[in-house]
Design an enzyme around this catalytic site. Sequence first.
Site, PDB file in Angstrom:
ATOM      1  CD1 TRP A  61       0.342  -0.784   3.240  1.00 28.48           C
ATOM      2  CD2 TRP A  61      -0.391   1.324   3.387  1.00 28.48           C
ATOM      3  NE1 TRP A  61       0.740  -0.286   4.461  1.00 28.48           N
ATOM      4  CE2 TRP A  61       0.307   1.001   4.584  1.00 28.48           C
ATOM      5  CE3 TRP A  61      -0.949   2.595   3.267  1.00 28.48           C
ATOM      6  CZ2 TRP A  61       0.472   1.905   5.638  1.00 28.48           C
ATOM      7  CZ3 TRP A  61      -0.791   3.496   4.327  1.00 28.48           C
ATOM      8  CH2 TRP A  61      -0.089   3.157   5.484  1.00 28.48           C
TER       9      TRP A  61
ATOM     10  CD  GLU B 123       2.904  -3.412   9.893  1.00 27.19           C
ATOM     11  OE1 GLU B 123       2.399  -3.580   8.769  1.00 27.19           O
ATOM     12  OE2 GLU B 123       4.131  -3.483  10.116  1.00 27.19           O
TER      13      GLU B 123
ATOM     14  CD  GLN C 167       3.488   2.308   9.684  1.00 26.98           C
ATOM     15  OE1 GLN C 167       4.121   1.269   9.725  1.00 26.98           O
ATOM     16  NE2 GLN C 167       2.979   2.792   8.560  1.00 26.98           N
TER      17      GLN C 167
END
Length: 774
Positions: free
Chosen positions: A357, A488, A602
């Site tokens: 992505w 994540e 992130q």
Amino acid sequence: MKQYIASDPWNIVEEGFHREHNEITESLMSLGNGRMGGRGNFEEKFSGKTLPGNYVAGVYYPDKTRVGWWKNGYPEYFAKVLNATNWIGIDIDVEYETLDLNQCEVRDFRRVLNMQEGYLERSFVAKLKSGKELKVVSKRFCSIVDDEAGVIRYALTPLNFDAKITITPYLDGAIRNKDANYDETFWDEVRKETGYGEAYIELRTRKTGFHVATGMCVEIEQDGVKIDYQSQPIKYEKYVANRMTLDCQQGQETAIVKYAVNLSSLNYDSDEIIKSAHLYIQRVSRKGFEKMLFEQKQAWADKWKMNDILIEGDDAAQQGIRFNIFQLNQTYTGEDERLNIGPKGFTGEKYGGSTYWDTEAYCLPFYLATADQKVARNLLVYRYKQLQKAIENAQKLGFKAGAALYPMVTMNGEECHNEWEITFEEIHRNGAIAYAIYDYVRYTGDEQYLAEYGLEVLIAISRFWSQRVNWSEAKKQYVMLGVTGPNEYENNVNNNWYTNYIAAWTLRYTIETVSKVKSLDPDKYADLCERIHFREEKEVVNAQHIVDNMHFPYDEERQVFLQQSDFLDKDLMPVSDIPKGQRPLNQNWSWDRILRSCFIKQADVLQGLYFFEDEFDIDTLKRNFDFYEPMTVHESSLSPCVHSIQASVLGMKEKAYEMYLRTARLDLDDYNNDTEDGCHITSMAGTWLAVVKGFGGMRVSKAGELSFSPYCPEGWQSLAFKIRFRGALIQVTTTQQNVTVENFSQQPITLYIHGKSLTVNGGEHETVKIESVS
């Protein structure tokens, strides 16, 4: 951080041989041309720390998934970027002593990646165990003009001896991937040939059946004059070479010029591919090294003329942005819609797959603004052509026909990522595909794309979102359970704010696009409805109900969006509280400890606020930034650029610069201790975003109006960049006092500088004082 690379505005320079960092330097010195590429490995033998790597675009192997517990819906394979035939090899033996920089004394070592002209140069003096001293100067590049060819000039000069030197240029197909799941070899030999000063080898990938023919021919020069020589052909399994022994005199330069090609069955008939390699080699060798190098310099000059960014007053920042732009241009040219932008490009094999992505979220804006419109369009068409595979991916997970889940990792449209928390849960990737369509149309004004391709993709993605949410009786709202957001370092959470928001936004945008295409091209719309069984009234009403009733977790006390429903149950603390020496977390903590922590890999909530900045007021942006950024460890390469852009919006100039430098020099300074695996190519587009959207403040409104709010970070004398926009080519130059807009096209352009309208006629420029517009 490792700061052994010399600061230089146009070059990546290693002064002195840093053996302990060699794999990092190999990544940094990688070369490519969109079709082929490889790491900055040595041509001669090297028994020290090295990660050999040569790659051919679009060629992959479906490595069988390796997991401890198989779950229904798992992809059967992980697509591996294949380490292909090593075409750069040149063995050097000086009277039975092999040249190996790990086995001899080395002085005057210098390795330079010339980004301005597109080649890698290396020089050193090696003192062999016998005391013989040999000077070597090598120069090689992957041709941008002849994009299936590479060439090396490898020059030897004995400094204190006369001797016979044996030179063995070779092609080695007996290579492996370091990341092979079952330690398999992925290539079978088809045929090989050798002749006078030339050799060819054809390999075929197992399972996928790609053919790649690699060919070479060799010229020898002494004191700048081409000479005849005798060569001994050598053939082993998956290996061909020519061996020649030459009389070399003290002080005399002997140069080997090695031309090589890599042709794949993506572009050539496999039955004729060796013949095609012969013809290609003949063509490039007739040009000669100097002409090929001249063409290379010209081709790179043309690229830099269009997309260079000039920073005056900060060499580290200048080097960083040019390195990022250089690698992006080496990786993807946009000429072939079958290709995409792999996360490591031609710099390493880690991650596998050619498409994440990242392409839509980070890379598309770079190509929109710096390349012909067809390049960005091809990136979208690539996804359209894989729509049926995305529908099959969703069906494998139990979704009804017509719903599409684009893969997290893919080579051909089929999901091939094999970590369950990513494969099944990191579904926000679907939103990035939809957002890219919006981003492209907003930037280019190409609404016809919606009728031709875009609406069909949007409907399929919206069908997925409509099925993925469920109604919560407790909340009286739609919820999304069991997901992983961009962060994540959290898995299997409920109501990730970013995922919920981009899902609702996609539904909203799809409804708007249905109306637009219906008006723009009624016949095409009717055909689409019939072909995909789109029941407008029912599906639009259902989508609107979800949009109006989606749950977005929110903390009333702090007035911030919650990353997920239970985020406040965590022990909240800043990154500064992590004990020294425990970062990166993913290399020092257990996964259990990471998942329970508040630390963010992130941008997550901030990713959504970056995408949809115009839907929130400045106070909302600031509260969320101030809450989440202190807990963010930036251990994803995609993180610093988003924070830099947001900090610029908020007037936090020092933070914006800190984050910019981190993204620009992520690989150069090895921030995350992982550059040895390859460079972070897709995040390099984020570096460009941090400059152009951050310091440059570039935005395009929903109405298609172009605006800038530029400033120079402290210490910079000026910042200048070019962009293409709807047929115009402009340059924006900012100093501490002024903003100058130069229009290189023929037609006038009207844009906004710090909110005030400015019209610049074709071929002219306008300068405004920052004080007068801010």
